[in-house]
Design an enzyme around this catalytic site. Structure first.
Site, short mmCIF file in Angstrom:
data_model
loop_
_atom_site.label_atom_id
_atom_site.label_comp_id
_atom_site.label_asym_id
_atom_site.label_seq_id
_atom_site.Cartn_x
_atom_site.Cartn_y
_atom_site.Cartn_z
N HIS A 57 -19.29 -35.75 -47.25
CA HIS A 57 -20.92 -35.35 -47.18
C HIS A 57 -21.30 -34.53 -48.57
CE1 HIS A 57 -18.59 -34.57 -42.89
NE2 HIS A 57 -20.12 -34.70 -42.42
N ASP A 60 -19.25 -32.36 -49.13
CA ASP A 60 -17.11 -32.29 -49.71
C ASP A 60 -17.43 -31.65 -51.04
OD1 ASP A 60 -17.47 -32.42 -46.59
OD2 ASP A 60 -17.40 -34.31 -46.59
N MET A 91 -19.33 -44.99 -47.65
CA MET A 91 -20.61 -43.91 -46.69
C MET A 91 -20.62 -42.49 -47.47
SD MET A 91 -20.91 -41.57 -44.21
CE MET A 91 -19.00 -41.50 -42.67
N GLU A 184 -25.07 -41.40 -35.77
CA GLU A 184 -24.19 -41.27 -35.20
C GLU A 184 -24.49 -40.27 -33.57
OE1 GLU A 184 -20.85 -40.00 -37.12
OE2 GLU A 184 -19.82 -39.20 -35.38
N LYS A 186 -23.37 -37.62 -30.66
CA LYS A 186 -21.67 -36.40 -29.72
C LYS A 186 -22.88 -36.12 -28.74
CE LYS A 186 -18.46 -33.17 -31.69
NZ LYS A 186 -18.02 -32.59 -32.15
N GLU A 220 -18.92 -43.06 -32.13
CA GLU A 220 -17.30 -42.39 -32.60
C GLU A 220 -16.80 -42.32 -31.70
OE1 GLU A 220 -16.17 -39.18 -35.07
OE2 GLU A 220 -15.31 -38.18 -33.63
N HIS A 223 -16.35 -39.31 -29.36
CA HIS A 223 -18.04 -38.46 -28.70
C HIS A 223 -18.30 -39.79 -27.86
CE1 HIS A 223 -18.87 -37.53 -32.98
NE2 HIS A 223 -17.81 -37.04 -32.50
N ASP A 248 -16.91 -44.86 -36.06
CA ASP A 248 -15.96 -43.62 -36.84
C ASP A 248 -14.39 -44.00 -35.57
OD1 ASP A 248 -18.25 -40.69 -37.42
OD2 ASP A 248 -17.18 -42.52 -38.48
N ASP A 258 -13.91 -32.06 -28.93
CA ASP A 258 -13.64 -33.08 -29.76
C ASP A 258 -12.43 -32.89 -30.46
OD1 ASP A 258 -15.76 -34.42 -32.58
OD2 ASP A 258 -13.91 -35.08 -31.47
N ASP A 260 -10.55 -35.43 -32.52
CA ASP A 260 -10.26 -36.69 -33.30
C ASP A 260 -9.02 -37.32 -33.88
OD1 ASP A 260 -13.54 -34.22 -35.49
OD2 ASP A 260 -13.21 -36.58 -33.96
N ASP A 290 -12.71 -41.20 -38.22
CA ASP A 290 -12.96 -40.23 -38.51
C ASP A 290 -12.15 -39.11 -37.85
OD1 ASP A 290 -16.49 -38.52 -37.94
OD2 ASP A 290 -14.48 -37.46 -39.05
C1 DIG Z 1 -18.40 -35.44 -36.97
O1 DIG Z 1 -17.46 -37.10 -35.91
C2 DIG Z 1 -19.33 -36.40 -38.51
C3 DIG Z 1 -19.19 -35.67 -39.08
O2 DIG Z 1 -17.71 -35.86 -39.52
C4 DIG Z 1 -19.70 -36.60 -40.34
O3 DIG Z 1 -21.22 -36.17 -40.42
C5 DIG Z 1 -19.76 -38.20 -39.52
C6 DIG Z 1 -19.86 -39.00 -40.34
O4 DIG Z 1 -18.12 -40.27 -39.77
N1 DIG Z 1 -19.13 -38.01 -38.09
MN MN Z 2 -17.77 -38.56 -37.24
MN MN Z 3 -15.58 -36.49 -33.74
#
Ligand code: DIG
Ligand code: MN
Ligand code: MN
Length: 403
Positions: A57, A60, A91, A184, A186, A220, A223, A248, A258, A260, A290
Site C-alpha cells: 500500500h 507501507d 501489485m 477485493e 470482504k 481472498e 474473506h 490473496d 479475519d 489471515d 496476504d
Molecule cells: C486485506 O485483505 C487487503 C489489504 O491488505 C490489501 O489492500 C489487499 C491486497 O492484498 N488485501
Molecule cells: Mn487481501
Molecule cells: Mn484478510
C-alpha cells in the site's frame, strides 16, 4: 544433495505484501509484539526466503505526510533493495482504511471531501506503483460499509464506487500505466457490513463499469471463508469470466474474524482443491500470500511463516499432479462423466433440438441408478493428502487426460 522439491522459485510468482511480513502482531486487544522492520529489510527477508514479488500500500512505503523529496528518496532506496534482491513489485494499492479521515469509508463516504481525498490518494498510489513497475492495482474497500444503514442508501455507495473506478480507469489509460485493476471483497471487518461482500458481488459490479475489460477481482481465501463460502467456486467463476487478475492466498476458520493464517494452515483440503484448480487451468498471475505470522512469533518466526506459505502451496501442487495421474481416481472420473448416447443432451437451442428433446422419453428410474462413487473418490483424495497414497502408480499413465 537433492534439492528441496518444495523450494520456491521465481516461476512460481509467490509474492508477499510489506504489511504481511512486516505485520507487528498488533490486534484489537494487544499491542505490537514485534519491532518495526524497514521496507528495504523486508525486501531482503523476501529475497532470503525465496519470494518472487513484493506488494505494498502507498503508506507501507511512504509515510502519509512525507515531503515529495523524502518520498522520492524512499522510492529510490526501495527500488535498489528490490533490484539487489531480484524481487519485483507486482501489485500496489492505497491505504484507504487506516487514517481516521476514512472512518466513514473512503470512495463511498458521505463527505465529498473524503471521497475526493481518497481518489487523489489512489491516483498518487497508482503513480507510485507505476514507478516501481507494478502491473496490478488492488482496491480493497476495507472501510466501505456501514454499522447502520441509516447513514446512506446502499445504492448511493454503488454509484460512488462506480464513478471512482471509472475515473481511475481513465487515469490508467491517460498515463499508459497498463494496470489491471483487481477488486477485493470482504464481508465485514473493520466495518459492521462491507459493501460488495463477496467476489461474486464484484463480478456483477464490474459488468456495469465503463472499462469493464480493465477490471477484475482479487479473491481472498479468508474473506470468502468468513462469508461461509467455497473459495474455489468463487475463484472458478472469476477465472471462467476472465477476471481472476490476482489472488490473496491465506487461510481461515469459517465464521471467525479475519485470521489471515499461513496458507493451508486451517483447511488443507480446501487449499488443495484451490491449488488444484489454479494449476489445472494454468493460472499464471501472482500468487500473493496476504497473511501474517501468529502473534506469538518473533522475526525468525515470520520467516518460518513466509516459507510455510510457499512450501504448503508447492506440496499441494505436487499432490494435485499425483491426483491427476492416479489411475484409480482417473478411472472413477471417467466413470462418473460417461456420456449418455442417444440422449438429446442440453446444448444450444435449435428448433430441431427442442423437438427431439420434447419428444424424448426419459426413464428417470433407470437414470437414477447410475453409480456416483464420490465416497471412494473423496477417500482417495484424503489418502493422497494424508500421505498414505502415492498417486503415481509406477509405470501407469492416467486413463483420462488431465484437465
Ligand atoms: C486485506 O485483505 C487487503 C489489504 O491488505 C490489501 O489492500 C489487499 C491486497 O492484498 N488485501
Ligand atoms: Mn487481501
Ligand atoms: Mn484478510
Amino acid at each position: 544433495m537433492h534439492s528441496d522439491p518444495y523450494a520456491p522459485h521465481p516461476e512460481h510468482k509467490f509474492s508477499f505484501g510489506l504489511w504481511t511480513v512486516g505485520n507487528r502482531g498488533r490486534d484489537p486487544f494487544g499491542d505490537a509484539v514485534r519491532p518495526p522492520v524497514k521496507p528495504g529489510d523486508l525486501v531482503r527477508l523476501l529475497g532470503e526466503v525465496g519470494a518472487w514479488g513484493v506488494n505494498l500500500h502507498d503508506n507501507d512505503l511512504v509515510p502519509i505526510d512525507a515531503s515529495s523529496a523524502y518520498r522520492n528518496q524512499i522510492v529510490r532506496d526501495f527500488k535498489k533493495a528490490c533490484t539487489d534482491q531480484g524481487v519485483v513489485t507486482s501489485m500496489v494499492s492505497a491505504n484507504l482504511f487506516f487514517d481516521p479521515v476514512f472512518r466513514d469509508g473512503a470512495l463511498t463516504a458521505n463527505d465529498p471531501a473524503v471521497r475526493a481525498y481518497a481518489l487523489q490518494k489512489t491516483l498518487r498510489a497508482m503513480d507510485l506503483g507505476a514507478e516501481l513497475g507494478a502491473k496490478t492495482y488492488v482496491i480493497w474497500g476495507g472501510r466501505e460499509g456501514t454499522e447502520t444503514d441509516a447513514c446512506r442508501r446502499p445504492d448511493d455507495a454503488v454509484v460512488r464506487l462506480r464513478d471512482a473506478v471509472n475515473y481511475l480507469c481513465e487515469y490508467n489509460l491517460a498515463n499508459g500505466y497498463g494496470y489491471r485493476i483487481a477488486l477485493e471483497a470482504k464481508p465485514n471487518e473493520p466495518r459492521g457490513d462491507a459493501y460488495f461482500p463477496t467476489t461474486g458481488a464484484y463480478l456483477a459490479f464490474i459488468t456495469t463499469l465503463a472499462h469493464a475489460d480493465m477490471v477484475g477481482v482479487n479473491p481472498e481465501v479468508a474473506h470468502e471463508h468468513m462469508a461461509g463460502l467455497n473459495i474455489t467456486h468463487a475463484v472458478a467463476q472469476a477465472w471462467e469470466a476472465g477476471k481472476l487478475f490476482h489472488i490473496d492466498l491465506n487461510d481461515q476458520v469459517i465464521g471467525r474474524y479475519d485470521q489471515d493464517f499461513r496458507f493451508a494452515a486451517a483447511n488443507p483440503k480446501a487449499a488443495f482443491f484451490l491449488v488444484k484448480f489454479l494449476e489445472d487451468v494454468g493460472y499464471n498471475n501472482p500468487r500473493h500470500f496476504d497473511a501474517h505470522a501468529y502473534r506469538t512469533e518473533d522475526h525468525e518466526g515470520v520467516k518460518d511463516f513466509a516459507r510455510g506459505c510457499m512450501r504448503s502451496y508447492l506440496i499441494l501442487k505436487d499432490k494435485a499432479a499425483r491426483w491427476n495421474a492416479d489411475p484409480e481416481i482417473q478411472a472413477i472420473l471417467t466413470e462418473i462423466e460417461r456420456d449418455r448416447p442417444g440422449v438429446p443432451i442440453v446444448e444450444k437451442y435449435s428448433e430441431s433440438h427442442v423437438k427431439a428433446l420434447l419428444a424424448y422419453s426419459f426413464d428417470r428410474i433407470e437414470i437414477g441408478k447410475r453409480r456416483l462413487p464420490y465416497e471412494r473418490l473423496d477417500q482417495l483424495t484424503i489418502d493422497l493428502l494424508l500421505g498414505v497414497r502415492d498417486g503415481r502408480a509406477a509405470g501407469t499413465t492416467p486413463t483420462r487426460k488431465a484437465p
